[in-house]
Structure formats: C-alpha cells, structure tokens
Design an enzyme around this catalytic site. Structure first.
Site, short mmCIF file in Angstrom:
data_model
loop_
_atom_site.label_atom_id
_atom_site.label_comp_id
_atom_site.label_asym_id
_atom_site.label_seq_id
_atom_site.Cartn_x
_atom_site.Cartn_y
_atom_site.Cartn_z
CB THR A 1 15.22 -63.18 -18.92
OG1 THR A 1 16.04 -64.27 -19.23
CG2 THR A 1 14.05 -63.63 -18.12
CB SER B 1 11.31 -58.93 -22.68
OG SER B 1 12.55 -59.60 -22.81
CE LYS C 1 18.63 -64.53 -17.03
NZ LYS C 1 18.31 -63.90 -18.29
N GLY D 1 11.69 -71.18 -12.64
CA GLY D 1 12.40 -70.22 -13.46
C GLY D 1 11.88 -68.82 -13.21
#
Length: 176
Positions: free
Chosen positions: A6, A129, A38, A50
């Site tokens: 994510t 990522s 998220k 988050g």
C-alpha cells in the site's frame, strides 16, 4: 522496514492536514481487494491515522493506538510516544508488520515497530511500498502549486499508483 503493501501519505499544508491511502490489498502477488479503507478518524474525529502493512497487524495497531488516545485524553504526542515504547518492548507487538501515520490539527508522527517516532520537518510524510514516489510527488506539489492538502494527496497517490504495483487509484482521504 520495506512494506510491499500500500501507500499512505500525510500532507500538512495551508492550515489543513490530510491523510490518504490507496485501497489495494494484496496477498503475495495477487490483488485480493480493491477498496480497503486504511485511513481512519480516531478520538472524537480529532485524530487521523493511516496504516501500511499486514491488514491484521494494522487493525491491531489502530486498536492499541486508539486505547492510548483514550488513556491520554486525545493527547496525540503522549499516545504516540507510549505506543512507540510499547511497540519496541512488547514481544507480540514487535512482530507486527505494519507502520502507522497519525496526525492532529497540530502534529504529525510516523511510528514503526523498530521504535521509530518521527515528526516530519516539512509536514509531508509517507509509508508503504509506494511511499517514496508519493512523498516525492507531494513535496513537489507543496512547493509548486496552490493545491489544497487533500488535492495534493489525491494527485501524489495517483502518481504513486502509476509507479508502484502494490498501490491502486481507489483513494480514501480524511482531512482536519
């Protein structure tokens, strides 16, 4: 900690703070879900949070952090410091594979399982990522446009989604 899971971005700009994330959930190299949330509002909608990383670990962090916020009556800094201490010293927490961004109207922090508690100098921070791509795009937009924090996050996450295979364009943004 390099997470293949994510992108979450926080931007503090022009008197507003926002956190946004994509919605993709992957299992290995398979997309399992497109529209996960998220990013959450916590403690009477005064705190944004988050997560990036394992979904179960992220939910465990939300729960722990929310308990710390309640314990310290919404004091973001104190709750973040105590969670970072817990995370570093608690055997079960140390195994969590996730990172957390939290923000109030005044402060922003990145928390990680290695005990990191980082407040960004420029009000822009990203995890996951696609975090580096989103961070670079957001910093450029903050410096060169009149866009709002929300609009910067949306554009930066779209840029990251075009680069990082673990990030999609189903974006959720919360703003204070």
């Amino acid at each position: 900690m390099k997470l293949h899971a994510t992108t979450v971005l926080c931007v503090r700009h022009r008197g507003k703070v926002a956190i946004g994330s994509d919605g993709q959930v992957t299992l290995g190299d398979t997309v399992m879900k497109q529209g996960a949330r998220k990013v959450r509002r916590l403690y009477q909608d005064r705190i944004l949070a988050g997560i990036a990383g394992s979904a179960a670990d992220g939910f465990a962090l939300f729960t722990r952090f929310e308990a710390r916020l309640e314990e310290f009556h919404g004091n973001l800094e104190r709750a973040a410091v105590e969670l970072a201490k817990d995370w570093r010293s608690d055997r079960a927490l140390r195994r969590l594979e996730a990172m957390l961004l939290v923000a109030s109207d005044a402060r922003t922090f990145l928390l990680s399982g290695t005990g990191d508690l980082i407040e960004p100098d420029d009000g822009v921070v990203a995890i996951g990522s696609g975090g580096q791509a989103a961070l670079a795009a957001a910093r450029a937009l903050v410096r060169r446009t009149e866009m709002s924090a929300r609009d910067i996050i949306e554009e930066a996450l779209r840029i990251a989604a075009g680069i990082d295979i673990y990030t999609n364009e189903n974006i959720t943004i919360e703003e204070l």
